[in-house]
Motif scaffolding. Structure first.
Motif, PDB file in Angstrom:
ATOM      1  N   LEU A  16       0.803  -3.629  -6.094  1.00 52.39           N
ATOM      2  CA  LEU A  16       1.626  -3.754  -4.889  1.00 52.39           C
ATOM      3  C   LEU A  16       0.775  -4.310  -3.758  1.00 52.39           C
ATOM      4  N   ILE A  52       8.685  -7.201   0.495  1.00 56.13           N
ATOM      5  CA  ILE A  52       8.588  -5.747   0.293  1.00 56.13           C
ATOM      6  C   ILE A  52       9.912  -5.096   0.680  1.00 56.13           C
ATOM      7  N   GLU A  80      -0.075   6.660  -4.437  1.00 56.56           N
ATOM      8  CA  GLU A  80      -0.187   5.291  -4.928  1.00 56.56           C
ATOM      9  C   GLU A  80       0.647   5.056  -6.183  1.00 56.56           C
ATOM     10  N   SER A  81       1.039   3.797  -6.360  1.00 60.36           N
ATOM     11  CA  SER A  81       1.715   3.368  -7.583  1.00 60.36           C
ATOM     12  C   SER A  81       0.663   2.949  -8.606  1.00 60.36           C
ATOM     13  N   GLY A 105       8.155  -1.112  -2.685  1.00 54.51           N
ATOM     14  CA  GLY A 105       7.649  -1.954  -3.761  1.00 54.51           C
ATOM     15  C   GLY A 105       8.079  -3.392  -3.590  1.00 54.51           C
ATOM     16  N   SER A 156       9.720   6.694  -9.979  1.00 54.98           N
ATOM     17  CA  SER A 156      10.008   5.324  -9.544  1.00 54.98           C
ATOM     18  C   SER A 156       8.953   4.319  -9.982  1.00 54.98           C
ATOM     19  N   GLN A 205       1.247   0.527 -10.422  1.00 55.33           N
ATOM     20  CA  GLN A 205       1.531  -0.889 -10.580  1.00 55.33           C
ATOM     21  C   GLN A 205       0.974  -1.652  -9.379  1.00 55.33           C
ATOM     22  N   GLU A 241       6.583   3.486  -8.090  1.00 56.21           N
ATOM     23  CA  GLU A 241       6.257   2.741  -6.874  1.00 56.21           C
ATOM     24  C   GLU A 241       5.485   3.607  -5.883  1.00 56.21           C
ATOM     25  N   VAL A 242       5.010   2.984  -4.809  1.00 57.18           N
ATOM     26  CA  VAL A 242       4.284   3.698  -3.758  1.00 57.18           C
ATOM     27  C   VAL A 242       5.262   4.562  -2.955  1.00 57.18           C
ATOM     28  N   ARG A 279      10.972  -6.110  -7.921  1.00 56.22           N
ATOM     29  CA  ARG A 279      10.911  -4.914  -8.767  1.00 56.22           C
ATOM     30  C   ARG A 279      11.806  -3.810  -8.189  1.00 56.22           C
ATOM     31  N   VAL A 280      11.744  -3.657  -6.874  1.00 50.54           N
ATOM     32  CA  VAL A 280      12.632  -2.712  -6.193  1.00 50.54           C
ATOM     33  C   VAL A 280      13.875  -3.497  -5.783  1.00 50.54           C
ATOM     34  N   CYS A 322      12.057  -1.330   0.826  1.00 47.96           N
ATOM     35  CA  CYS A 322      11.851   0.128   0.865  1.00 47.96           C
ATOM     36  C   CYS A 322      13.183   0.855   0.947  1.00 47.96           C
TER      37      CYS A 322
END
Length: 254
Positions: free
Chosen positions: A122, A198, A117-118, A220, A96, A120, A98-99, A224-225, A200
């Motif tokens: 965040l 954010i 952790e991502s 994320g 993904s 990218q 992401e976190v 982006r998400v 999820c």
């Protein structure tokens, strides 16, 4: 009969009996194992003495004994959810970008117990040991999907349904509907309900008793998400890994 051969035959008996909860006759066991009845009887006598096999007084059939349950229970109790889930968390983080979080519930709150952790950027406050309310987070709602109606009402009395953003669920009827949706599709969405910006997606983790014992999430920035990603590749990845972790904990999805 060698020691190793004896051990192999002993395990074969246990494996066969595990498939027949009503038990088997010594004749059927001997046939399945392709062994003489005297040999099978000797092995069964040892297993019965140790409690791993028991014999029905009326039918004379043999079935697994309580000691097998004791061993299984000890193994399941030793399973550390963080260790079991570690590989899946890293897989989700890598796929993904992401976190990824692993959470449990304690005292009607979410507790973050692991995090990958991502790579990218965040801007999200999350750390191991952090607590959050359940009604407004993806992992919290995933965990709530395993609550009884009585447990849910007790949580609402104790914690309330406070508003954090304009999308936070603040009415019990809405939360009831949300939990029904989560149960039907297998995952929860935090639509910027706890932190603005954010988003999820989360899914519950089940144990060998079919109880929700944890939840995992991908989090994320909302840009982006996107909802398209959430309902597409992220949902499938989340369901795949949550099922994988649950299976490791002994969950059997019927």
């Amino acid at each position: 009969m060698s020691q190793v051969q004896s051990v192999e035959r002993t395990f074969s008996i246990l494996e066969i009996l595990s498939k027949y909860p009503e038990g088997l006759s010594i004749g059927k066991l001997s046939k399945d194992l392709e062994l003489a009845k005297s040999t099978v009887h000797r092995l069964l006598s040892t297993l019965m003495a140790k409690g791993y096999v028991q014999q029905d007084e009326q039918s004379g059939h043999y079935r697994l004994g309580i000691q097998c349950l004791v061993l299984a229970g000890s193994l399941l109790n030793q399973l550390d959810i963080r260790t079991v889930a570690k590989e899946a968390l890293h897989t989700l983080a890598k796929s993904s970008g992401e976190v990824v979080h692993l959470c449990i519930h304690d005292k009607n709150e979410v507790v973050y117990i692991d995090k990958v952790e991502s790579d990218q950027t965040l801007r999200m406050y999350s750390q191991i040991g952090r607590r959050a309310l359940m009604h407004c987070t993806g992992v919290g709602k995933a965990l709530l999907s395993g609550f009884t109606q009585e447990q849910l009402e007790e949580l609402i009395v104790e914690k309330g349904l406070p508003e954090f953003t304009e999308t936070t669920i603040t009415e019990q009827a809405d939360l009831d509907n949300e939990l029904r949706t989560i149960k039907a599709r297998g995952y929860a969405i935090d639509e910027q309900e706890h932190e603005k910006g954010i988003r999820c997606i989360a899914a519950p983790i089940y144990d060998h008793d079919s109880k929700v014992v944890a939840a995992i999430s991908i989090a994320g920035p909302a840009d982006r998400v996107t909802m398209e990603r959430v309902k597409g590749d992220l949902a499938q990845a989340m369901l795949d890994q949550s099922k994988h972790i649950s299976a490791k904990l002994g969950y059997i999805n019927n």
